[in-house]
Design an enzyme around this catalytic site. Structure first.
Site, short mmCIF file in Angstrom:
data_model
loop_
_atom_site.label_atom_id
_atom_site.label_comp_id
_atom_site.label_asym_id
_atom_site.label_seq_id
_atom_site.Cartn_x
_atom_site.Cartn_y
_atom_site.Cartn_z
N ASP A 123 -3.26 71.64 -6.74
CA ASP A 123 -2.30 70.63 -7.21
C ASP A 123 -1.57 69.96 -6.04
OD1 ASP A 123 -1.18 73.22 -6.94
OD2 ASP A 123 0.54 72.74 -8.22
N HIS A 124 -1.78 70.45 -4.81
CA HIS A 124 -1.11 69.88 -3.64
C HIS A 124 -2.06 69.15 -2.70
CE1 HIS A 124 2.76 72.01 -4.38
NE2 HIS A 124 1.94 72.69 -5.15
N HIS A 147 8.07 69.78 -9.73
CA HIS A 147 7.01 70.78 -9.87
C HIS A 147 7.21 71.59 -11.16
CE1 HIS A 147 4.45 74.26 -8.69
NE2 HIS A 147 3.82 73.40 -7.94
N HIS A 167 -3.27 75.16 -2.49
CA HIS A 167 -3.47 75.13 -3.93
C HIS A 167 -3.82 73.69 -4.33
CE1 HIS A 167 -1.24 79.10 -4.98
NE2 HIS A 167 -2.55 79.28 -4.86
N ASP A 190 6.38 75.31 -3.71
CA ASP A 190 5.94 76.61 -4.20
C ASP A 190 6.42 77.84 -3.42
OD1 ASP A 190 4.64 74.50 -5.37
OD2 ASP A 190 2.78 75.59 -5.67
N HIS A 240 0.43 73.74 1.24
CA HIS A 240 -0.52 74.86 1.10
C HIS A 240 -1.78 74.40 0.39
CE1 HIS A 240 1.56 74.81 -2.72
NE2 HIS A 240 0.89 75.83 -3.22
N HIS A 277 5.05 82.46 -1.11
CA HIS A 277 4.21 82.07 -2.24
C HIS A 277 3.00 82.97 -2.28
CE1 HIS A 277 2.96 79.39 -5.35
NE2 HIS A 277 2.06 78.73 -4.67
#
Ligand SMILES: [Zn+2]
Ligand SMILES: [Zn+2]
Length: 300
Positions: free
Chosen positions: A64-65, A267, A62, A209, A60, A141
């Site tokens: 941090d990914h 995570h 976000h 997530d 996805h 999520h």
């Protein structure tokens, strides 16, 4: 198949943990799941050759990914002859990658890039190769987020002792039997099953997530290894609901219900300085489990 966990932190890197990326190497091919900030450097430390990457699968959008993606693409484009890379990801991938490529100045025309937008209904096969398939499904999520399974195809294994008893030696006939065809040898018909058996392929699932949901259970079903997020320990369930992340207990429930062989959690929220507390707790919920750490390697 060898899995290297390149980051285990949620949201932001900490001194001990980087953000998300999981590298899988299968028969010399590199498959990268997510590419958080700092992933290239994590690869250097882990001794991973970036030129091997052929597929990048994004869960996805976000940060941090995905916030390490542009750096990685730029590096690949600088190769003498850049390898073809296919990027799979959730809806909006075409626009987002186009924006990303415009965000820095580099010779993107040197890249052989293919972008595949995934819109699975339930658990769907999104790649079918010679040795393995990949499945994807939407999870639950804050924004659309995909989970994945990489499933190795069953392979025929030759029993050379049995083959030798029939007078067969390594060579084209063995090759034919390996491919599942009968052969004629010195007047006798030999069937593949006479000298071989089918070995079940391994399955590995990644569920980051999300809150527990039907697709997460479905994706993880009978996996040899499930890598699942556990942002929090079990007493933080309220927070996990608010941010749509899982606790250790919820990850363990998926592993138990889906009959997973081994569970690895990752995570982790920055509130946990080390993974000790999470590791201790996950073991009380699911025996064959472990809390991941940066640079952890898993052979499958
Ligand atoms: Zn995340
Ligand atoms: Zn997220």
């Amino acid at each position: 198949m060898e899995i290297t966990i390149l980051g285990t932190s949620c949201m932001v890197p900490t001194k001990e943990r980087n953000v998300q990326a999981i590298y899988v190497e299968y028969k010399g091919e590199g498959i990268l799941f997510d590419c958080g900030e700092g992933t290239q450097r994590q690869m250097n430390i882990a001794g991973i050759n970036r030129n091997k990457i052929r597929k990048i699968l994004l869960t996805h959008w976000h940060g941090d990914h995905v916030s390490g993606l542009i750096g990685l693409l730029q590096t690949i484009s600088n190769n003498e002859s850049p390898q073809k890379v296919v990027i799979f990801g959730p809806r909006e991938i075409q626009e987002r990658i186009a924006h990303l490529l415009k965000s820095v100045s580099f010779e993107e025309s040197r890249m052989d890039l293919e972008i595949k937008e995934l819109n699975p209904r339930g658990v769907e096969k999104i790649y079918d190769g010679e040795d393995y398939i990949i499945q994807a499904a939407y999870l639950d999520h804050k924004i659309p987020c995909l989970g994945f399974s990489l499933i190795e195809k069953d392979q025929r294994k030759i029993n050379m002792a049995k083959a030798k008893k029939l007078g067969l030696k390594e060579g084209p006939l063995i090759g034919k039997l390996q491919a599942g065809h009968s052969v004629n040898f010195k007047g006798q018909a030999i069937k593949p099953d006479d000298v071989s058996h089918m070995q079940k392929g391994k399955k590995f699932s990644i569920i980051l997530d999300t809150l527990p949901c039907t697709n997460a259970y479905e994706l993880a079903r009978e996996a040899d290894i499930l890598i699942a997020e556990s942002a929090y320990t079990s007493e933080m369930e309220e927070k996990s609901l608010e941010y749509k992340h899982m606790t250790t207990k919820q990850a363990a429930l998926i592993a138990t219900t889906a009959n997973v062989k081994k569970l690895i959690i990752t995570h982790f929220s920055q509130r946990y300085k080390t993974n000790k507390e999470l590791e201790e707790e996950i073991k009380t919920f699911f025996q064959n489990s472990q809390a991941a750490y940066d640079f952890m390697k898993i052979k499958l």
